[in-house]
Enzyme design. Structure first.
Site, short mmCIF file in Angstrom:
data_model
loop_
_atom_site.label_atom_id
_atom_site.label_comp_id
_atom_site.label_asym_id
_atom_site.label_seq_id
_atom_site.Cartn_x
_atom_site.Cartn_y
_atom_site.Cartn_z
N GLY A 110 22.34 -0.68 -16.99
CA GLY A 110 21.02 -0.07 -16.96
C GLY A 110 20.05 -0.78 -16.11
CB SER A 111 16.30 -0.41 -16.09
OG SER A 111 16.41 1.03 -15.87
CB THR A 112 18.97 -5.64 -16.74
OG1 THR A 112 20.14 -4.93 -17.02
CG2 THR A 112 18.19 -5.47 -18.16
#
Length: 577
Positions: free
Chosen positions: A305-307
């Site tokens: 995801g956004s990491t």
């Protein structure tokens, strides 16, 4: 009648000559065996009258970086019987079954079994073994050996690993460093007569075992405790399936802590943590045990995801397709080919700079950066950052990244990759790559092994880990540290902010596969101090119940850990900028 006499004489002579020849051959064979093969047969005769019992060697200990013993040994006994030497079967059976708390019928079968030596029980505590030895029972042998013992039971169970009944490593560091930790067994030699009874007037031969060497690892007992406590708190509060947390030094790759809760009891590794052993059997039981032993930080992959926007941002800045001041407009979605890919803020973020987009974790902006890079250049950076290779950690079973074949990647696939979906990596791979991005741009091998010492503490070897190639310029690394500090200072990672410390980081919330099941993975990766990172931490919460946003539930976990660990490491407060 006279004619038959010569024939009989010849027949007798022939028989005589044959007998002489046979006797000469037998004499020759005996001479050969007595003179030429005497050594071989003497050794064989000796073997027939020797009985050997092995003595286990003490396994080397595993120590944390400060000398705290994480894996040790306990003296135990193995009780065996020699059938031919037993003078009172009933007495031996009664005493052994009572002292060992075993079924009398089971003990009797083993006592009466005709064999050179029959094991009754192993891993018997020393006090019991000493009592049995005190009975001085004919034919009963009590040999001391060692059993692996873990003072802190379940702490770092999936990292340390455990040993089997043969004292060999099964999983984790125990199996990875088997050659270091395993000693050399000794043996006891006794002489017996033709019936197998030990000769009283002969000395017992003994070859002493050689203990294994100690392994010193980078784990810090106190930090591991902080991390596990934080993991168990969020596991219980959010009723999550599991929680994985990794903490390491981004400058040299030393891992301070690694946990995957729920952990299991290393002193009782075959008892399931959630189901009773009686509820499962056979293959189902073994599969459940294998799952319990899995180290989620290295054995399992997930959509980050956004990491993963850390990687997209670093590649875009390094390639020059974006700057922090570039402006974008987010209407709440971005259309790529025939697909409308939405932002987590469906109303949109409106006009924003790239720095603000990072603070907002805005999907459309990162999609745009990925599209500007293009498939070829994005995959080049994927290779350059080491994401297609394993990290090389000194633990068994590391999983590899699961990524599309480049020829199968179109604009839509590139768009989803850019914000961390449609592929999978391990938590270890993510934190290793993020470490390289913020440490000045050098890929560092994550590891536990630091040195090897002998039983008396003499230093035998210091492990060296070569720095890999530069993956990013120092300028881009500095920019990324600043960008990620702003994410914590006033963006989606604000719940990881600690007064007096400069913290950088990135949040993520991703839906598990298959989608539509209402299951999410919440995560946060943070590092400190932002200007010169000395520690980096990744928290991954699998299937939390209720609120599941990474910035809401994962960022506070890392904050809690940093509040304990930063002062412990001597990292002083400098004030937030």
């Amino acid at each position: 009648m006279e004619k038959t006499k010569p024939f009989h004489r010849r027949k007798i002579l022939l028989i005589f000559l044959c007998c002489v020849a046979a006797m000469l051959a037998l004499a020759g064979r005996l001479a050969y065996l007595m003179i030429v093969e005497s050594g071989y047969y003497a050794e064989l005769a000796k073997d027939l009258h020797e009985r050997e019992r092995s003595i286990k060697a003490a396994r080397g200990r595993i120590l944390d970086r400060n000398g705290v013993v994480l894996a040790d040994n306990r003296t135990v006994c193995t009780v065996s019987v020699i059938h031919s030497q037993i003078s009172d079967v009933d007495k031996v059976t009664e005493i052994l079954s009572t002292e060992l708390e075993m079924d009398e019928e089971t003990v009797r079968k083993r006592v009466e079994k005709v064999s050179s030596m029959e094991r009754i029980s192993s891993n018997v505590d020393k006090e019991t073994g000493d009592r049995i030895r005190g009975y001085d029972l004919d034919g009963v042998k009590v040999d001391e050996d060692y059993r692996r013992y873990y003072p802190y039971e379940s702490m770092a169970s999936k990292v340390l690993g455990f040993t089997g009944s043969d004292n060999q490593g099964i999983i984790g560091l125990e199996v990875r460093y088997e050659e270091v930790l395993a000693g050399t067994p000794g043996r006891i030699l006794t002489l017996t007569d033709a019936r197998g009874v030990e000769l009283e007037d002969t000395a017992e031969g003994r070859v002493e075992p050689v203990a294994g060497n100690d392994l010193v690892i980078s784990m810090d007992y106190n930090i591991q405790q902080y991390v596990e406590q934080a993991a168990y708190r969020v596991l219980e509060e959010k009723q999550a399936d599991s929680v994985s947390i990794l903490m390491k030094n981004p400058q040299n790759g030393e891992i301070y802590a690694m946990t995957n809760v729920p952990e299991f009891d290393l002193n009782d590794p075959y008892t399931l943590t959630e189901l009773t052993a009686s509820a499962l059997s056979g293959e189902a039981l073994q599969n459940a045990l294998n799952q319990m032993w899995r180290n989620g930080c290295i054995n399992d992959t997930y959509e980050p995801g956004s990491t993963f926007k850390i990687i997209t941002a670093a590649a875009g800045l390094e390639e020059g397709v974006v700057t922090l001041e570039d402006t974008f407009f987010c209407p709440g979605y971005k259309i790529v080919d025939d697909r409308r890919i939405r932002c987590h803020k469906t109303a949109g973020h409106g006009a924003e700079t790239f720095l603000e987009a990072a603070q907002n974790s805005c999907n459309p902006v990162f999609i745009e950066v990925g599209l500007r890079l293009g498939v070829d250049r994005y995959f080049d950076y994927f290779d350059q950052f080491g994401l297609n290779d394993k990290t090389g950690i000194d633990l068994p079973g590391e999983a590899a990244t699961i990524m599309h074949q480049k020829e199968n990647v179109g604009q839509v696939e590139l768009a989803t990759i850019s914000f961390g979906q449609s592929f999978q990596i391990t938590p270890l791979q993510l934190i290793t790559t993020a470490s390289s991005i913020v440490n000045g741009g050098i890929r560092i091998t994550p590891h536990f092994g630091m040195s090897v010492r002998s039983e008396d503490g003499t230093l035998l070897e210091v492990y060296q880990y070569e720095d890999n190639s530069r993956i990013l310029s120092e300028e881009t690394s500095e920019t990324m540290r600043y960008l990620l500090e702003q994410v914590v200072d006033g963006g989606s990672g604000k719940n990881a902010s600690i007064e007096g410390y400069r913290i950088g980081g990135k949040t993520a919330t991703s839906e598990t596969l298959p989608r539509g099941q209402g299951k999410y993975i919440s995560s946060f990766i943070g590092f400190a101090p932002a200007e010169d990172p000395q520690v980096i931490c990744l928290c991954v919460i699998n299937n939390p119940q209720g609120t599941y946003y990474g910035g809401t539930i994962a960022a506070p976990v890392v904050k809690d850990i940093f509040e304990n660990v930063l002062p412990y490491l001597g990292i002083e407060k400098t004030g937030n900028l």
